[in-house]
Write a protein that holds these residues in place. Structure first.
Motif, mmCIF file in Angstrom:
data_model
loop_
_atom_site.group_PDB
_atom_site.id
_atom_site.type_symbol
_atom_site.label_atom_id
_atom_site.label_comp_id
_atom_site.label_asym_id
_atom_site.label_seq_id
_atom_site.Cartn_x
_atom_site.Cartn_y
_atom_site.Cartn_z
ATOM 1 N N LEU A 156 55.298 17.217 98.994
ATOM 2 C CA LEU A 156 56.031 18.479 99.002
ATOM 3 C C LEU A 156 57.525 18.233 99.109
ATOM 4 N N THR A 157 58.311 19.139 98.542
ATOM 5 C CA THR A 157 59.754 19.100 98.766
ATOM 6 C C THR A 157 60.024 19.646 100.166
ATOM 7 N N SER A 158 61.263 19.529 100.633
ATOM 8 C CA SER A 158 61.579 20.015 101.968
ATOM 9 C C SER A 158 61.393 21.527 102.074
ATOM 10 N N VAL A 159 61.757 22.265 101.027
ATOM 11 C CA VAL A 159 61.579 23.720 101.056
ATOM 12 C C VAL A 159 60.095 24.077 101.073
ATOM 13 N N GLU A 160 59.295 23.401 100.248
ATOM 14 C CA GLU A 160 57.856 23.655 100.234
ATOM 15 C C GLU A 160 57.242 23.349 101.587
ATOM 16 N N ASN A 183 63.836 32.561 107.502
ATOM 17 C CA ASN A 183 63.229 31.460 108.249
ATOM 18 C C ASN A 183 63.332 30.128 107.530
ATOM 19 N N VAL A 184 63.169 30.137 106.206
ATOM 20 C CA VAL A 184 63.125 28.887 105.445
ATOM 21 C C VAL A 184 64.509 28.459 104.960
ATOM 22 N N TRP A 185 65.262 29.394 104.407
ATOM 23 C CA TRP A 185 66.593 29.059 103.895
ATOM 24 C C TRP A 185 67.679 29.181 104.964
ATOM 25 N N GLY A 186 67.373 29.872 106.057
ATOM 26 C CA GLY A 186 68.303 29.963 107.171
ATOM 27 C C GLY A 186 69.518 30.818 106.894
ATOM 28 N N GLU A 187 69.415 31.700 105.924
ATOM 29 C CA GLU A 187 70.530 32.569 105.573
ATOM 30 C C GLU A 187 70.065 34.014 105.536
ATOM 31 N N GLU A 188 71.016 34.921 105.689
ATOM 32 C CA GLU A 188 70.681 36.337 105.641
ATOM 33 C C GLU A 188 70.236 36.716 104.231
#
Length: 227
Positions: A156-160, A183-188
């Protein structure tokens, strides 16, 4: 520990600019002026994150990324003058974690690098967390950041990985697109885009031929991990 960032771009001005800002922020920087040089550095495994330009001599950024994802899930940010959705989706589909269109603000680039580094390398570092997450025939090792299906590792990639971990921490819970993104990208979550859909689709394909076997789309609400 100083993380080592690879900046692969055939424009020396961009490499020099990013080196200036990254070193000021405490990073070590490796440079490559073409895809061949970039792959040679990545193959050694001494890079903690890679910034890849798409249009490079010898081997373009997409080809470098595709080869990298065969053996590594380190964070990768695509840097490109191409700003079409199709180019962005292709980069994400090949395993990129982020995409930054040129021209860009170097301070924004560093902020996003910081965010990717923090999210990836702090995984498993929270005190008191479970070291193993198990849902049906999936097992996620939070210390080694490895996922197994029937005890066979899944690449898996880090995002997956972060997507799957989020769902496995609370199987049966419905997450909205906004909750997934934050939660995953850490941005609004500001505007709807294809990032979430593409990444979840790619994760599903790696887990099963049946797209809804593990992560189910709840129409009008979001996504849920089946118990």
């Amino acid at each position: 520990m100083a993380y080592r960032i690879l900046v692969a771009d055939d424009e020396k001005e961009i490499r020099d600019l990013l080196r200036l800002y990254l070193e000021k922020d405490g990073y070590q920087v490796a440079e490559a002026s073409d895809g061949g040089e970039a792959w040679a550095l990545l193959e050694k495994g001494e890079v903690d994150m890679a910034l890849l330009d798409i249009m490079m001599p010898r081997m373009d950024g997409y080809k470098v990324l595709k080869k990298l994802r065969e053996t590594s899930n380190i964070p990768v940010m695509i840097l490109s003058a191409k700003n079409q959705d199709t180019d962005k989706i292709l980069g994400l589909d090949l395993g990129a974690d982020d995409y930054l269109a040129k021209p860009f603000n170097p301070m924004e680039a560093v902020a996003r690098i910081n965010s990717n580094i923090r999210r990836f390398y702090s995984l498993g570092a929270r005190s008191g967390e479970l070291k193993q997450l198990v849902v049906r025939d999936l097992r996620l090792d939070t210390e080694a950041c490895v996922v197994y299906k029937r005890e066979e590792p899944v690449s898996l990639t880090s995002v997956e990985y972060k997507l799957l971990r989020l769902f496995m921490e609370h199987p049966g819970k419905v997450y909205t697109k906004q909750q997934v993104y934050e939660n995953v990208w850490g941005e609004e979550y500001a505007i709807a885009d294809n990032n979430i859909m593409v990444c979840i689709s790619r994760l599903r394909a790696k887990l099963s031929e049946d797209s809804g076997a593990y992560i189910k789309t709840i129409r009008g609400l979001g996504y849920r991990m089946e118990k």
